[in-house]
Design a protein around this motif. Structure first.
Motif, PDB file in Angstrom:
ATOM      1  N   MET A   1     -71.230-106.297  13.961  1.00 34.88           N
ATOM      2  CA  MET A   1     -71.849-105.141  13.351  1.00 34.88           C
ATOM      3  C   MET A   1     -72.873-105.629  12.335  1.00 34.88           C
ATOM      4  O   MET A   1     -72.513-106.056  11.258  1.00 34.88           O
ATOM      5  CB  MET A   1     -70.821-104.273  12.655  1.00 34.88           C
ATOM      6  CG  MET A   1     -69.897-103.556  13.595  1.00 34.88           C
ATOM      7  SD  MET A   1     -68.830-102.390  12.762  1.00 34.88           S
ATOM      8  CE  MET A   1     -67.551-103.467  12.197  1.00 34.88           C
ATOM      9  N   SER A   2     -74.103-105.534  12.680  1.00 34.42           N
ATOM     10  CA  SER A   2     -75.162-106.015  11.815  1.00 34.42           C
ATOM     11  C   SER A   2     -75.787-104.877  11.036  1.00 34.42           C
ATOM     12  O   SER A   2     -75.962-103.783  11.543  1.00 34.42           O
ATOM     13  CB  SER A   2     -76.232-106.705  12.660  1.00 34.42           C
ATOM     14  OG  SER A   2     -77.322-107.070  11.863  1.00 34.42           O
ATOM     15  N   THR A   3     -76.113-105.154   9.790  1.00 36.44           N
ATOM     16  CA  THR A   3     -76.813-104.168   8.968  1.00 36.44           C
ATOM     17  C   THR A   3     -78.237-104.645   8.724  1.00 36.44           C
ATOM     18  O   THR A   3     -78.844-104.335   7.719  1.00 36.44           O
ATOM     19  CB  THR A   3     -76.096-103.958   7.624  1.00 36.44           C
ATOM     20  OG1 THR A   3     -75.986-105.223   6.976  1.00 36.44           O
ATOM     21  CG2 THR A   3     -74.730-103.339   7.830  1.00 36.44           C
ATOM     22  N   GLU A   4     -78.738-105.421   9.668  1.00 40.32           N
ATOM     23  CA  GLU A   4     -80.059-106.038   9.554  1.00 40.32           C
ATOM     24  C   GLU A   4     -81.137-105.017   9.213  1.00 40.32           C
ATOM     25  O   GLU A   4     -82.000-105.249   8.382  1.00 40.32           O
ATOM     26  CB  GLU A   4     -80.370-106.729  10.883  1.00 40.32           C
ATOM     27  CG  GLU A   4     -81.584-107.608  10.854  1.00 40.32           C
ATOM     28  CD  GLU A   4     -81.744-108.330  12.178  1.00 40.32           C
ATOM     29  OE1 GLU A   4     -82.831-108.853  12.402  1.00 40.32           O
ATOM     30  OE2 GLU A   4     -80.798-108.356  12.974  1.00 40.32           O
ATOM     31  N   LYS A   9     -86.343 -97.286   6.901  1.00 44.03           N
ATOM     32  CA  LYS A   9     -86.380 -95.826   6.745  1.00 44.03           C
ATOM     33  C   LYS A   9     -87.156 -95.139   7.863  1.00 44.03           C
ATOM     34  O   LYS A   9     -87.220 -93.931   7.910  1.00 44.03           O
ATOM     35  CB  LYS A   9     -87.030 -95.447   5.399  1.00 44.03           C
ATOM     36  CG  LYS A   9     -86.363 -96.062   4.196  1.00 44.03           C
ATOM     37  CD  LYS A   9     -85.054 -95.397   3.920  1.00 44.03           C
ATOM     38  CE  LYS A   9     -84.466 -95.967   2.632  1.00 44.03           C
ATOM     39  NZ  LYS A   9     -83.102 -95.713   2.442  1.00 44.03           N
ATOM     40  N   SER A  10     -87.752 -95.892   8.762  1.00 45.43           N
ATOM     41  CA  SER A  10     -88.561 -95.298   9.821  1.00 45.43           C
ATOM     42  C   SER A  10     -87.673 -94.554  10.815  1.00 45.43           C
ATOM     43  O   SER A  10     -86.469 -94.772  10.903  1.00 45.43           O
ATOM     44  CB  SER A  10     -89.359 -96.373  10.555  1.00 45.43           C
ATOM     45  OG  SER A  10     -88.477 -97.182  11.317  1.00 45.43           O
ATOM     46  N   VAL A  11     -88.288 -93.673  11.569  1.00 45.76           N
ATOM     47  CA  VAL A  11     -87.577 -92.929  12.610  1.00 45.76           C
ATOM     48  C   VAL A  11     -86.997 -93.907  13.629  1.00 45.76           C
ATOM     49  O   VAL A  11     -85.845 -93.776  14.048  1.00 45.76           O
ATOM     50  CB  VAL A  11     -88.526 -91.906  13.299  1.00 45.76           C
ATOM     51  CG1 VAL A  11     -87.853 -91.276  14.495  1.00 45.76           C
ATOM     52  CG2 VAL A  11     -88.967 -90.844  12.300  1.00 45.76           C
ATOM     53  N   GLU A  12     -87.784 -94.892  13.995  1.00 50.46           N
ATOM     54  CA  GLU A  12     -87.320 -95.882  14.970  1.00 50.46           C
ATOM     55  C   GLU A  12     -86.097 -96.634  14.437  1.00 50.46           C
ATOM     56  O   GLU A  12     -85.139 -96.870  15.155  1.00 50.46           O
ATOM     57  CB  GLU A  12     -88.451 -96.870  15.285  1.00 50.46           C
ATOM     58  CG  GLU A  12     -88.081 -97.869  16.355  1.00 50.46           C
ATOM     59  CD  GLU A  12     -89.241 -98.807  16.665  1.00 50.46           C
ATOM     60  OE1 GLU A  12     -89.062-100.014  16.459  1.00 50.46           O
ATOM     61  OE2 GLU A  12     -90.296 -98.312  17.107  1.00 50.46           O
ATOM     62  N   GLY A  13     -86.131 -96.976  13.152  1.00 52.23           N
ATOM     63  CA  GLY A  13     -84.997 -97.669  12.528  1.00 52.23           C
ATOM     64  C   GLY A  13     -83.753 -96.804  12.509  1.00 52.23           C
ATOM     65  O   GLY A  13     -82.648 -97.282  12.763  1.00 52.23           O
ATOM     66  N   LYS A  14     -83.933 -95.526  12.214  1.00 50.02           N
ATOM     67  CA  LYS A  14     -82.799 -94.594  12.201  1.00 50.02           C
ATOM     68  C   LYS A  14     -82.202 -94.445  13.596  1.00 50.02           C
ATOM     69  O   LYS A  14     -80.993 -94.380  13.763  1.00 50.02           O
ATOM     70  CB  LYS A  14     -83.225 -93.239  11.648  1.00 50.02           C
ATOM     71  CG  LYS A  14     -83.464 -93.251  10.158  1.00 50.02           C
ATOM     72  CD  LYS A  14     -83.894 -91.884   9.659  1.00 50.02           C
ATOM     73  CE  LYS A  14     -84.187 -91.945   8.171  1.00 50.02           C
ATOM     74  NZ  LYS A  14     -84.632 -90.663   7.640  1.00 50.02           N
ATOM     75  N   GLU A  15     -83.072 -94.388  14.604  1.00 45.84           N
ATOM     76  CA  GLU A  15     -82.594 -94.265  15.986  1.00 45.84           C
ATOM     77  C   GLU A  15     -81.812 -95.508  16.398  1.00 45.84           C
ATOM     78  O   GLU A  15     -80.787 -95.406  17.074  1.00 45.84           O
ATOM     79  CB  GLU A  15     -83.770 -94.024  16.933  1.00 45.84           C
ATOM     80  CG  GLU A  15     -84.357 -92.638  16.818  1.00 45.84           C
ATOM     81  CD  GLU A  15     -85.614 -92.438  17.664  1.00 45.84           C
ATOM     82  OE1 GLU A  15     -86.016 -93.365  18.389  1.00 45.84           O
ATOM     83  OE2 GLU A  15     -86.197 -91.349  17.583  1.00 45.84           O
ATOM     84  N   LYS A  16     -82.282 -96.681  15.983  1.00 42.45           N
ATOM     85  CA  LYS A  16     -81.560 -97.927  16.305  1.00 42.45           C
ATOM     86  C   LYS A  16     -80.185 -97.932  15.651  1.00 42.45           C
ATOM     87  O   LYS A  16     -79.194 -98.294  16.276  1.00 42.45           O
ATOM     88  CB  LYS A  16     -82.351 -99.146  15.834  1.00 42.45           C
ATOM     89  CG  LYS A  16     -83.510 -99.500  16.723  1.00 42.45           C
ATOM     90  CD  LYS A  16     -84.207-100.739  16.190  1.00 42.45           C
ATOM     91  CE  LYS A  16     -85.428-101.068  17.029  1.00 42.45           C
ATOM     92  NZ  LYS A  16     -86.167-102.221  16.471  1.00 42.45           N
ATOM     93  N   ARG A  17     -80.122 -97.520  14.368  1.00 40.74           N
ATOM     94  CA  ARG A  17     -78.840 -97.483  13.662  1.00 40.74           C
ATOM     95  C   ARG A  17     -77.913 -96.451  14.295  1.00 40.74           C
ATOM     96  O   ARG A  17     -76.721 -96.694  14.450  1.00 40.74           O
ATOM     97  CB  ARG A  17     -79.049 -97.191  12.181  1.00 40.74           C
ATOM     98  CG  ARG A  17     -79.626 -98.371  11.418  1.00 40.74           C
ATOM     99  CD  ARG A  17     -79.558 -98.177   9.923  1.00 40.74           C
ATOM    100  NE  ARG A  17     -80.023 -96.898   9.432  1.00 40.74           N
ATOM    101  CZ  ARG A  17     -81.293 -96.573   9.206  1.00 40.74           C
ATOM    102  NH1 ARG A  17     -82.251 -97.437   9.444  1.00 40.74           N
ATOM    103  NH2 ARG A  17     -81.610 -95.372   8.754  1.00 40.74           N
ATOM    104  N   HIS A  18     -78.470 -95.317  14.680  1.00 37.07           N
ATOM    105  CA  HIS A  18     -77.677 -94.272  15.331  1.00 37.07           C
ATOM    106  C   HIS A  18     -77.089 -94.802  16.643  1.00 37.07           C
ATOM    107  O   HIS A  18     -75.908 -94.622  16.914  1.00 37.07           O
ATOM    108  CB  HIS A  18     -78.543 -93.029  15.579  1.00 37.07           C
ATOM    109  CG  HIS A  18     -77.840 -91.940  16.304  1.00 37.07           C
ATOM    110  ND1 HIS A  18     -76.866 -91.161  15.721  1.00 37.07           N
ATOM    111  CD2 HIS A  18     -77.963 -91.495  17.585  1.00 37.07           C
ATOM    112  CE1 HIS A  18     -76.408 -90.293  16.614  1.00 37.07           C
ATOM    113  NE2 HIS A  18     -77.065 -90.468  17.738  1.00 37.07           N
TER     114      HIS A  18
END
Length: 124
Positions: A1-4, A9-18
């Motif tokens: 589980m990476s928190t890299e 804060k970008s939409v793309e970053g949020k989608e990856k975390r989701h």
């Protein structure tokens, strides 16, 4: 589980975390579904100490009813965690054992055991 990308804060970053979150949640939910309830882990733990007959398990696991033990054994067998062996003898002998898949839960049980001991010490 990476928190890299935790600070992304970008939409793309949020989608990856989701997606990563869902990727972790689903397998954990699957595991909890198979092991859910009060009795499955005690049955598996009992069988880690060797093959058992129904009556042996019933004596080892406090407060489990025969009906519940029978139900849980069927579900564990259906999920390929235990094996039911019927010996052609008089009287017929039925023995339960862990499958290799069931034995693969050993590290999970060890971690739960350790966490449970530490938790009990913390709250008592």
């Amino acid at each position: 589980m990476s928190t890299e990308n935790a600070n992304d804060k970008s939409v793309e970053g949020k989608e990856k975390r989701h997606g990563a979150c869902l990727g972790i949640i689903q397998p954990v939910q699957d595991a909890l579904y198979v092991l859910s309830g009060k009795w499955k882990l005690p049955i598996i733990i009992s069988l880690t100490f060797g093959n058992k007959r129904f009556s042996e398990m019933a004596k080892e696991i406090p407060k489990i009813t025969d009906r519940m033990l029978s139900k849980e054994l069927r579900e564990l067998e259906m999920n390929q965690l235990i094996k039911r062996t019927v010996y052609d003898s008089i009287p017929v002998i039925v023995e339960y054992s862990l499958t290799d898949h069931g034995k693969s839960l050993s590290p999970v049980i060890d971690v739960l055991y350790q966490w449970g001991k530490e938790h009990r010490q913390k709250i008592i």
